[in-house]
Design a protein around this motif. Structure first.
Motif, PDB file in Angstrom:
ATOM      1  N   THR A 102      93.227   7.309  32.891  1.00 57.59           N
ATOM      2  CA  THR A 102      91.916   7.841  33.260  1.00 57.59           C
ATOM      3  C   THR A 102      91.387   8.758  32.161  1.00 57.59           C
ATOM      4  O   THR A 102      92.105   9.623  31.660  1.00 57.59           O
ATOM      5  N   VAL A 103      90.122   8.560  31.798  1.00 55.61           N
ATOM      6  CA  VAL A 103      89.483   9.370  30.759  1.00 55.61           C
ATOM      7  C   VAL A 103      88.668  10.473  31.415  1.00 55.61           C
ATOM      8  O   VAL A 103      87.934  10.223  32.378  1.00 55.61           O
ATOM      9  N   GLY A 104      88.784  11.700  30.886  1.00 53.14           N
ATOM     10  CA  GLY A 104      88.070  12.835  31.448  1.00 53.14           C
ATOM     11  C   GLY A 104      87.097  13.465  30.477  1.00 53.14           C
ATOM     12  O   GLY A 104      87.174  13.260  29.255  1.00 53.14           O
ATOM     13  N   THR A 140      85.540   5.277  30.956  1.00 52.62           N
ATOM     14  CA  THR A 140      86.164   5.961  32.099  1.00 52.62           C
ATOM     15  C   THR A 140      87.674   5.762  32.142  1.00 52.62           C
ATOM     16  O   THR A 140      88.384   6.566  32.741  1.00 52.62           O
ATOM     17  N   THR A 141      88.168   4.683  31.513  1.00 49.15           N
ATOM     18  CA  THR A 141      89.611   4.402  31.487  1.00 49.15           C
ATOM     19  C   THR A 141      90.001   3.846  30.133  1.00 49.15           C
ATOM     20  O   THR A 141      89.152   3.334  29.383  1.00 49.15           O
ATOM     21  N   TYR A 165      99.819   0.794  29.237  1.00 40.79           N
ATOM     22  CA  TYR A 165      98.818  -0.258  29.078  1.00 40.79           C
ATOM     23  C   TYR A 165      99.427  -1.500  28.422  1.00 40.79           C
ATOM     24  O   TYR A 165      99.118  -2.639  28.795  1.00 40.79           O
ATOM     25  N   ASP A 167      97.857   7.779  33.612  1.00 41.34           N
ATOM     26  CA  ASP A 167      97.463   6.499  34.203  1.00 41.34           C
ATOM     27  C   ASP A 167      96.287   5.853  33.482  1.00 41.34           C
ATOM     28  O   ASP A 167      95.787   4.809  33.901  1.00 41.34           O
ATOM     29  N   PRO A 212      82.996  10.081  27.305  1.00 45.74           N
ATOM     30  CA  PRO A 212      83.233  10.014  28.750  1.00 45.74           C
ATOM     31  C   PRO A 212      81.913   9.766  29.485  1.00 45.74           C
ATOM     32  O   PRO A 212      80.902  10.412  29.191  1.00 45.74           O
ATOM     33  N   ILE A 245      92.824  12.306  28.399  1.00 46.23           N
ATOM     34  CA  ILE A 245      93.475  11.116  28.955  1.00 46.23           C
ATOM     35  C   ILE A 245      94.572  11.554  29.929  1.00 46.23           C
ATOM     36  O   ILE A 245      95.280  12.530  29.681  1.00 46.23           O
ATOM     37  N   GLU A 246      94.650  10.843  31.022  1.00 44.62           N
ATOM     38  CA  GLU A 246      95.751  11.031  31.957  1.00 44.62           C
ATOM     39  C   GLU A 246      96.792   9.939  31.720  1.00 44.62           C
ATOM     40  O   GLU A 246      96.501   8.908  31.108  1.00 44.62           O
ATOM     41  N   ALA A 251     100.058   6.684  28.568  1.00 43.78           N
ATOM     42  CA  ALA A 251      98.944   5.793  28.900  1.00 43.78           C
ATOM     43  C   ALA A 251      98.958   4.554  28.019  1.00 43.78           C
ATOM     44  O   ALA A 251      98.780   3.423  28.500  1.00 43.78           O
TER      45      ALA A 251
END
Length: 263
Positions: free
Chosen positions: A195-197, A241-242, A135, A193, A220, A190-191, A131
């Protein structure tokens, strides 16, 4: 022969099963764990004598400020938690009663759970690296990132790992620190891509963060309400969220330009 009981005797006999049931309920183990605020670790620095983030293949920068990942400490999966334990924790702000299944895989042994958490941490570290490099537009074949955080398992440090990599490689993009010199804490998976979970236990993690000097906590977005529940004085919540959105929020906080979201 049948012997008639007096009314007090009959009541006493009837009460015995109820007393036994209550005693069983009070002392029987329940499917819960008791959690407390755990340790925090600055991913920009060292943890137990080793740098948390090591980067090869690209120039890194000296950083100020701190990015602190946060943890909770919970009773082990084989600990017997009874009703008195639950009631005691229910009225405390520094403890939380959580379903055991929310913390540990059902039916696994302690050793299996440890291996599961270690696997989750490794996957989280790999996703955090992808990620962050994605980025920054860097090639993972050219830049090698090593992440070490002894005795900590699970995926909830993913966001902070990514932010630490970004800060060490690029800072705020203009030569300054992504943290602005602040002590910033947070949590979130974190994914690859970006994305935050959600992670759970945020009301306890905010307490750990403030205890260790943080003034800002990245949470989150889906867990804003939980984070507000026992929010320590002096700690500002920023919902995320990201990874990109998180970086933008930190830059806005540092420069005073642009809106900084709040819970």
């Amino acid at each position: 022969m049948f012997s008639r009981l007096t009314r007090p005797q009959a009541l006493a006999v009837c009460a015995l099963p109820a007393v036994a049931l209550i005693a069983t309920a009070v002392f029987a183990p329940l499917p819960f764990s008791v959690a407390q605020p755990g340790e925090t670790a600055n991913v920009l620095g060292e943890h137990k004598g080793e740098p948390v983030i090591t980067i090869a293949g690209a120039p890194t920068r000296e950083t100020r400020g701190e990015l602190r990942m946060t943890t909770i400490v919970a009773t082990s999966p084989d600990t017997r938690v009874s009703l008195p334990d639950v009631l005691d924790s229910w009225f405390r702000t520094d403890e939380a009663v959580m379903p055991r299944d929310a913390l540990y895989p059902r039916g696994d042994t302690v050793k299996e759970i440890e291996r599961h958490n270690e696997k989750q941490m490794k996957q989280s570290q790999d996703a955090a690296t992808q990620a962050a490099l994605g980025y920054l537009g860097l090639d993972a074949d050219d830049v090698k990132v090593s992440l070490r955080l002894a005795d900590v398992g699970g995926p909830s440090a993913g966001l902070l790992f990514s932010l630490g990599i970004v800060d060490k490689l690029d800072g705020d993009g203009t030569g300054g620190d992504l943290t602005g010199g602040r002590v910033i804490a947070g949590t979130g998976t974190i994914e690859a891509d970006g994305t935050v979970g959600a992670v759970g236990g945020v009301a306890l993690k905010t307490q750990a963060a403030r205890r260790d000097g943080a003034t800002v906590f990245l949470v989150p977005k889906a867990e804003c309400a939980d984070a507000r529940a026992e929010l320590p004085k002096g700690l500002r919540l920023i919902p995320v969220t990201t990874l990109k959105g998180t970086v933008n929020s930190l830059l806005a906080l540092q420069t005073g330009k642009g809106a900084v979201p709040s819970c």
